[in-house]
Design a protein around this motif. Structure first.
Motif, PDB file in Angstrom:
ATOM      1  N   ALA A 150       0.712  -1.188   0.028  1.00  0.00           N
ATOM      2  CA  ALA A 150      -0.040   0.022   0.095  1.00  0.00           C
ATOM      3  C   ALA A 150       0.650   1.276   0.057  1.00  0.00           C
ATOM      4  CB  ALA A 150      -1.056  -0.149   1.302  1.00  0.00           C
ATOM      5  N   PRO A 151       1.175   1.883  -1.068  1.00  0.00           N
ATOM      6  CA  PRO A 151       2.067   3.105  -1.038  1.00  0.00           C
ATOM      7  C   PRO A 151       1.314   4.375  -0.594  1.00  0.00           C
ATOM      8  CG  PRO A 151       2.203   1.701  -3.286  1.00  0.00           C
ATOM      9  CD  PRO A 151       0.932   1.169  -2.477  1.00  0.00           C
ATOM     10  N   GLN A 152       1.865   4.983  -0.148  1.00  0.00           N
ATOM     11  CA  GLN A 152       1.009   6.436   0.349  1.00  0.00           C
ATOM     12  C   GLN A 152       1.575   7.574  -0.600  1.00  0.00           C
ATOM     13  OE1 GLN A 152       1.631   7.892   4.145  1.00  0.00           O
ATOM     14  NE2 GLN A 152      -0.680   8.716   4.151  1.00  0.00           N
ATOM     15  N   SER A 153       0.695   8.281  -1.362  1.00  0.00           N
ATOM     16  CA  SER A 153       1.203   9.408  -2.078  1.00  0.00           C
ATOM     17  C   SER A 153       1.395  10.481  -1.291  1.00  0.00           C
ATOM     18  CB  SER A 153      -0.099  10.025  -2.938  1.00  0.00           C
ATOM     19  OG  SER A 153      -0.039  11.284  -3.465  1.00  0.00           O
ATOM     20  N   THR A 154       2.161  11.460  -1.881  1.00  0.00           N
ATOM     21  CA  THR A 154       2.892  12.660  -1.091  1.00  0.00           C
ATOM     22  C   THR A 154       1.769  13.575  -1.174  1.00  0.00           C
ATOM     23  OG1 THR A 154       3.970  13.103  -3.107  1.00  0.00           O
ATOM     24  CG2 THR A 154       5.201  11.932  -1.366  1.00  0.00           C
ATOM     25  N   SER A 155       0.816  13.521  -1.878  1.00  0.00           N
ATOM     26  CA  SER A 155      -0.475  14.466  -2.017  1.00  0.00           C
ATOM     27  C   SER A 155      -1.682  13.620  -2.322  1.00  0.00           C
ATOM     28  CB  SER A 155       0.040  15.577  -3.046  1.00  0.00           C
ATOM     29  OG  SER A 155       0.048  15.209  -4.224  1.00  0.00           O
TER      30      SER A 155
END
Length: 421
Positions: free
Chosen positions: A257-262
């Motif tokens: 589960a990657p997390q976007s920087t925005s």
């Protein structure tokens, strides 16, 4: 007289037990003893988000406790939840609270600790671990302060009464969330990773499920907020693929589960190679089958699931875009995924949405994409209802997290499992 104590813990990524706090002692009940104990906040991710569902008091070291002397009235619980970042004047944050949490049951666990079960339910005010800041469009992990008050002594099995002189709040414990390890890619994108257990995994290489979160679960870098937490705590999207049921179906799958920087919609083409970097790095370090990499996501993540298959048509075995954005975000603006891009998608695709979705209307988005993606599947729900509770129509990811969508008696997880690159 009841004497309350509180201990604040910041629920940051990887936070352990809170540091010690000096508390004044109080007089014991006549003939009793005093002792300080720590406590853990026990949480579950419901379909509507994570809630603190019980509290575990670290009482095992006191000796065997007589369970008959521990009742729902022995302790009271007060909870306060506030934003970890400043809220501007005129802005609104949903789900902050400052209230008493009803104790519905008191019991002794197998370790000898006292567990206080708390009232919780879908849609219930209080108990949630996340707050939504309207102007930022972000879920943030709330700072939680729980206050425990002992109203009466309890007794050990040797009949000695016990009055606890102080309480120290510890970590937030959620076994499903804690099963995902913390990582940062070479490009600086944070992500969580579930690795299959030897019991659930088959022989040889394993599939990889890539879960792409909704818009509310990205970072807010102007506020120095990038927690690597909300992607798992806001809904069961990623967690669903790590359940025993899913792991059995996939014969043991990695879930990332990657997390976007925005938020993914801000610039999908820029984020796409950063996600691919994570996938390739995982494939180098783990026994991942390159022919069984699946991408799924909701809302912003539904858009990004489609975008990944337009940019990298040879990478994924299947794609599951849920209530994904395709049309323009503003009237008259540019579409997010063009008709030409949709028509070129060759990755097996199963789209999911609900007809009462007013956030991402189905007709110009999911239904339009289905019309253009060759051989794609689609599940349209009338409403989002699970276990008798009706959720907002946008929340159709709940169904995928529960393996509910089906066509010709084949459910969506089984369909994904059968796909090969």
């Amino acid at each position: 007289m009841a004497t309350p104590f509180s201990r604040r813990t910041l629920l940051t990524a990887g936070a352990g037990a809170a540091a010690g706090l000096s508390l004044p002692g109080v007089a014991a009940y006549a003939g009793g003893q005093t002792s300080r104990v720590g406590f853990t906040l026990d949480a579950l991710v419901l379909d509507g988000g994570e809630q603190v569902t019980s509290i575990t008091l670290d009482t095992a070291r006191l000796g065997p406790i007589d369970p008959a002397t521990v009742t729902t009235g022995t302790f009271s619980v007060h909870a306060k939840a506030s934003s970890p970042i400043p809220i501007a004047p005129g802005d609104v944050i949903f789900s902050e609270y400052d209230l008493d949490r009803p104790v519905t049951a008191a019991r002794i666990d197998r370790r000898g600790n006292i567990v206080l079960d708390l009232s919780y339910a879908e849609g219930q005010v209080g108990g949630g671990t996340l707050g939504y800041i309207v102007s930022k469009g972000r879920n943030v992990q709330l700072d939680l302060v729980y206050t425990i008050t002992q109203n009466a002594p309890f007794a050990l099995r040797n009949h000695r009464p016990v009055t606890i002189s102080g309480f120290q709040q510890g970590r937030l414990s959620n076994p499903e969330v804690d099963a995902f390890s913390y990582h940062v890619s070479g490009s600086g994108m944070k992500y969580r990773l579930y690795s299959p257990t030897s019991r659930s995994a088959g022989r040889g290489k394993r599939p990889l499920v890539v879960w792409l979160h909704g818009g509310g679960e990205g970072a807010s870098l102007p506020d120095n907020y990038y927690d690597n937490e909300t992607t798992l705590r806001a809904n069961r999207g990623a967690l669903g693929f790590a359940t025993a049921e899913a792991q059995k179906i996939f014969s043991g799958a990695f879930v990332v589960a990657p997390q976007s920087t925005s938020f993914w919609l801000e610039d999908g083409p820029r984020f796409a190679p950063l996600i691919l970097e994570i996938i390739r790095d995982l494939a180098r370090r783990h026994p991942i089958d390159l022919d069984r990499i699946y991408v799924a996501g909701c809302s912003n993540g539904g858009y990004m699931s489609l975008k990944m298959t337009t940019i990298y048509p040879e990478v994924f075995a299947a794609s599951v875009p849920i209530c994904g954005v395709v049309a323009s975000l503003q009237p008259g603006g540019p579409v997010m995924i063009t008709d030409a891009e949709l028509a070129r998608i060759s990755t097996p695709t199963w789209l999911v949405t609900s007809l009462d979705d007013t956030t991402v209307p189905p007709e110009p988005n999911t239904i339009h994409a289905h019309d253009l993606i060759a051989d794609s599947e689609m599940t349209l729900y009338d409403h989002v209802i699970w276990n008798g509770h009706q959720f907002p129509g946008h929340w159709s990811w709940i169904y995928v997290a529960r393996n509910d969508p089906s066509i010709n008696s084949i459910h969506i997880w089984e369909w994904m499992r059968k796909q090969r690159r």
